[in-house]
Each structure stands twice: as C-alpha cells, then as structure tokens.
Design a protein around this motif. Structure first.
Motif, PDB file in Angstrom:
ATOM      1  N   LYS A 102      13.275 -32.586   9.307  1.00 12.69           N
ATOM      2  CA  LYS A 102      12.581 -32.216   8.076  1.00 12.69           C
ATOM      3  C   LYS A 102      11.688 -31.014   8.317  1.00 12.69           C
ATOM      4  CE  LYS A 102      12.530 -36.808   5.935  1.00 12.69           C
ATOM      5  NZ  LYS A 102      11.667 -37.873   5.360  1.00 12.69           N
ATOM      6  N   THR A 103      11.597 -30.171   7.314  1.00 11.95           N
ATOM      7  CA  THR A 103      10.700 -29.032   7.397  1.00 11.95           C
ATOM      8  C   THR A 103       9.261 -29.528   7.235  1.00 11.95           C
ATOM      9  OG1 THR A 103      10.716 -28.611   5.013  1.00 11.95           O
ATOM     10  CG2 THR A 103      12.462 -27.570   6.337  1.00 11.95           C
ATOM     11  N   HIS A 157       7.205 -28.517   5.063  1.00  8.04           N
ATOM     12  CA  HIS A 157       6.999 -28.714   3.622  1.00  8.04           C
ATOM     13  C   HIS A 157       7.486 -30.093   3.194  1.00  8.04           C
ATOM     14  CE1 HIS A 157       7.624 -26.979  -0.722  1.00  8.04           C
ATOM     15  NE2 HIS A 157       6.734 -27.942  -0.680  1.00  8.04           N
ATOM     16  N   GLN A 158       8.623 -30.517   3.698  1.00 10.37           N
ATOM     17  CA  GLN A 158       9.154 -31.829   3.348  1.00 10.37           C
ATOM     18  C   GLN A 158       8.272 -32.959   3.876  1.00 10.37           C
ATOM     19  OE1 GLN A 158      13.059 -31.171   5.063  1.00 10.37           O
ATOM     20  NE2 GLN A 158      14.007 -31.019   3.038  1.00 10.37           N
ATOM     21  N   LEU A 159       7.795 -32.790   5.116  1.00  7.22           N
ATOM     22  CA  LEU A 159       6.897 -33.791   5.693  1.00  7.22           C
ATOM     23  C   LEU A 159       5.599 -33.864   4.896  1.00  7.22           C
ATOM     24  CD1 LEU A 159       7.373 -32.975   9.481  1.00  7.22           C
ATOM     25  CD2 LEU A 159       8.190 -35.021   8.300  1.00  7.22           C
ATOM     26  N   TYR A 160       5.109 -32.708   4.495  1.00  5.07           N
ATOM     27  CA  TYR A 160       3.880 -32.646   3.706  1.00  5.07           C
ATOM     28  C   TYR A 160       4.072 -33.359   2.363  1.00  5.07           C
ATOM     29  CZ  TYR A 160       0.438 -30.629   0.510  1.00  5.07           C
ATOM     30  OH  TYR A 160      -0.523 -30.465  -0.447  1.00  5.07           O
ATOM     31  N   ASN A 161       5.161 -33.059   1.661  1.00  6.92           N
ATOM     32  CA  ASN A 161       5.405 -33.685   0.361  1.00  6.92           C
ATOM     33  C   ASN A 161       5.572 -35.193   0.485  1.00  6.92           C
ATOM     34  OD1 ASN A 161       5.219 -31.492  -1.378  1.00  6.92           O
ATOM     35  ND2 ASN A 161       7.348 -30.894  -1.079  1.00  6.92           N
ATOM     36  N   HIS A 162       6.174 -35.630   1.584  1.00  3.57           N
ATOM     37  CA  HIS A 162       6.306 -37.072   1.813  1.00  3.57           C
ATOM     38  C   HIS A 162       4.929 -37.710   1.965  1.00  3.57           C
ATOM     39  CE1 HIS A 162       7.966 -40.861   3.228  1.00  3.57           C
ATOM     40  NE2 HIS A 162       7.140 -40.815   4.251  1.00  3.57           N
ATOM     41  N   TYR A 214       1.880 -25.444  -2.112  1.00  2.00           N
ATOM     42  CA  TYR A 214       2.633 -26.672  -2.332  1.00  2.00           C
ATOM     43  C   TYR A 214       2.050 -27.505  -3.474  1.00  2.00           C
ATOM     44  CZ  TYR A 214       4.084 -25.641   2.515  1.00  2.00           C
ATOM     45  OH  TYR A 214       4.541 -25.053   3.661  1.00  2.00           O
TER      46      TYR A 214
END
Length: 363
Positions: free
Chosen positions: A84-85, A87-92, A139
């Motif tokens: 995961k990028t 950004h993806q980890l952050y959104n999770h 984000y």
C-alpha cells in the motif's frame, strides 16, 4: 542472525516467527524461504528477519533430506496483499479513527489498544516517507475533517518529536496524544461540529470545552501515561498564556502539549474545513512565525521551518496570482518566500521581493 529483507534468499531458514504490525503471524520459525514467501514479507513491509544456517557469503543452505520448496501449508501461512502507498495507509487510518469516533459519540469507552493499532504502523512508515509530512493537508476531505485532522496532527507531532530528539517510546506517546487531543469532540453537539458557517459566541464557548471533555474521557484509563492526558488537556494552551482552558503558560504546560499545540494549529490552518478553504504550508508557517510569534514553543517552530526548507526544493506550487511555478531555492532566513521559476515564462522570481505574492498551494 538478523539480515535485511533484500539479503534474504531462497533456501534460508527463518530463526524466529515473523509478525505483522497487528501481531498476526506471517511466517513461522523454521520456515524455508521461497520466492513466494520473500515477496509476501516485502508486501507486509518487513525490513529485517532472523535466519539460521547461513554460509559466509550470505547464501542459505539446507540440511540433507529437507526439500527446498515450501509445502502448501507453509505457503498458506503467508497471505499476499499488494504493497500500500503511504496515501492508502493514511486513508485507512482516517477511516479507522472515524469508526472509533462514532463509537465514542454513542458512549463507547476509548480502547487505547485500538488507538495504538491505528497510528503506530503509520508512524513507522513515516520514517521512510518524511517528505509526505507537508502533503498531509492535500488528503483532507472537509466532510471527514475531524478524522483527517486527528491523524494528521498525530503524524506531524511524531515528526516534530523525532526532530526534537525524543526517543521512539516518547514519539509514540506524543503521536497518541495528537490522535486523542480531539476525542472530547464526541461530547460536543454534532450540529456544532458540522456547521458550515461561523459559530455563534455560545457555540464557540461550547467548542472550547473539548480539551476538558477529552481529558475526562481519558483520565481513568490506567494504561495511558499521565503525559498523554496532560498533553490532551493542554493542547490549546499557549506559551504566552493566551490559550485555554486553564491559561497556563511557558513551563507550566507539559512538553507533549507544546508539540501537539503547534501540530494542531498548523494542520487546522492548512486543511480544508467545512467553513474555510485550505491555505498553503508556506502561508501558514509565515503567519505562525510572524503573527503568532511567542505563542508556540520556539524549538518546535524551528523544526517545522527546517522541514519546509528541506522538502521544498523542486516542489511544484501555485502562486496567489494563479501562475504555476517550481521552487528553486529556499533562503533559511525567508523560508516562506523562496525563489521560484515561473512555469509559463521561465522567469525567476524572488517572493521575498514580491510581498503581494505568496504560495497558495503545493502539488
């Protein structure tokens, strides 16, 4: 023997169980490494492993009679997921925090173990993605502002704490302080939290009670350090005594609160909110350094300034006149007013000499 994941080869034998960030077993001790397993470990961001039976040149070997190919049972112990990028980890993390907050609004008690599971893996990943720290505001979505804000404050607080010389244990505690500083918003009317116009005086006074509500939600949790509780209570205090709810100043405030106070203010100013547009990190830093001078801990402000300088060169920006440009040089004395190259014309402009211009957005 501990080696980097890039040194791991087929045939190496694991000397210890390998766990994910959530303590799930990815591969068991004595597992014989295959290419399948190696890719899986990388997907889970495992950096180092313990292996046995290594030759001097680093190649693994197997005792006679042991097959190199792992069994189907061993393969099933490792679940492949794409890397995961950030950004993806952050959104999770934001969505996980949102779910917790919904529970707090309905009266669910705060579980520190779940809070740690949300933020600590992201703090670990931030070590390799420090350049993302100035992009967090991009984000943010105003409809989920509170959750975005909490995660961003936690990350920036951890970043500043590291720069200020705190050890990893305290960095984690300061990050948790950042994530929890607004948990008391769960006791504020949702009408106030979602209002899209300026609050009335009465609503603003109600909102200013959230640090006290946050502290009350946390004060009885034995597993939470006192520094975190005080940091949460005092994150709106200011060095000059102009903050709230107690009006403490200087060394009366806990060190955790001084870091989170800056991170909280900075992230609130750069992020898009229901009633206000986002501002660029450069414009916000300029305001903190000039208009809010003396209100925040100076060492923390200096570390934020250094971050802007470090990660700015080569950054694409949009100026307040609508032109796109690239930062080519940042003067330490004027970090918010760098020299830029206008994309359309190639002209070099020093914002230090153009007071009417400022950086509106970064890309």
């Amino acid at each position: 023997m501990k080696i980097h994941i890039n040194q791991l080869e087929e045939g190496c034998i694991l000397a210890k169980d390998i766990l994910s960030a959530s303590n799930k077993v990815l591969a068991y001790k004595k597992t014989i490494v295959t290419e399948h397993i190696k890719h899986a470990l990388k997907a889970f961001l495992v950096n180092e492993v313990h292996v046995e039976n290594l030759l001097e040149d680093g190649r693994g070997f197997l005792p006679s009679g042991i097959q190199k190919e792992a069994s189907n049972e061993e393969k099933e112990k490792v679940e492949l997921t794409p890397v995961k990028t950030f950004h993806q980890l952050y959104n999770h993390a934001v969505m996980e925090r949102k779910q917790l907050f919904t529970g707090w609004q309905s009266g669910t008690q705060i579980e520190i173990a779940k809070v740690r599971q949300i933020i600590l893996p992201l703090i670990s990943e931030l070590k390799h993605q420090e350049g993302e720290i100035l992009k967090l505001y991009q984000y943010c979505k105003k409809e989920d502002y509170l959750s975005h804000h909490s995660v961003s404050v936690a990350l920036l607080s951890a970043f500043l704490a590291k720069r200020l010389g705190y050890d990893q244990g305290e960095i984690n505690q300061i990050a948790i302080t950042g994530l929890l500083c607004d948990c008391g918003m769960a006791r504020i009317s949702p009408v106030i939290l979602t209002k899209k116009v300026t609050l009335t005086e009465r609503e603003y006074l109600d909102l200013k009670q959230h640090p006290v509500h946050s502290y009350n939600l946390l004060k009885s949790i034995m597993s939470l350090k006192e520094g975190v509780k005080m940091g949460v209570l005092q994150h709106h205090e200011r060095m000059d005594g102009s903050g709230y709810p107690l009006g403490v100043k200087g060394d009366q405030a806990h060190p955790y609160s001084k870091i989170v106070a800056l991170a909280d203010t900075y992230q609130a100013m750069v992020s898009e909110r229901p009633y206000r547009s986002k501002q660029s990190p450069f414009k916000v830093l300029e305001q903190i350094m000039q208009h809010d001078f003396g209100r925040f801990e100076l060492n923390a402000v200096n570390e934020l300034k250094k971050a802007v300088i470090k990660f700015s060169a080569g950054t694409k920006v949009k100026l307040s006149n609508g032109l796109k440009a690239e930062i080519v040089f940042v003067d330490e004395q004027f970090p918010t007013r760098p020299i830029v190259k206008i994309e359309k014309t190639g002209d070099i402009t020093s914002l230090k000499d153009k007071k009417e211009l400022y950086i509106q957005e970064i890309f």
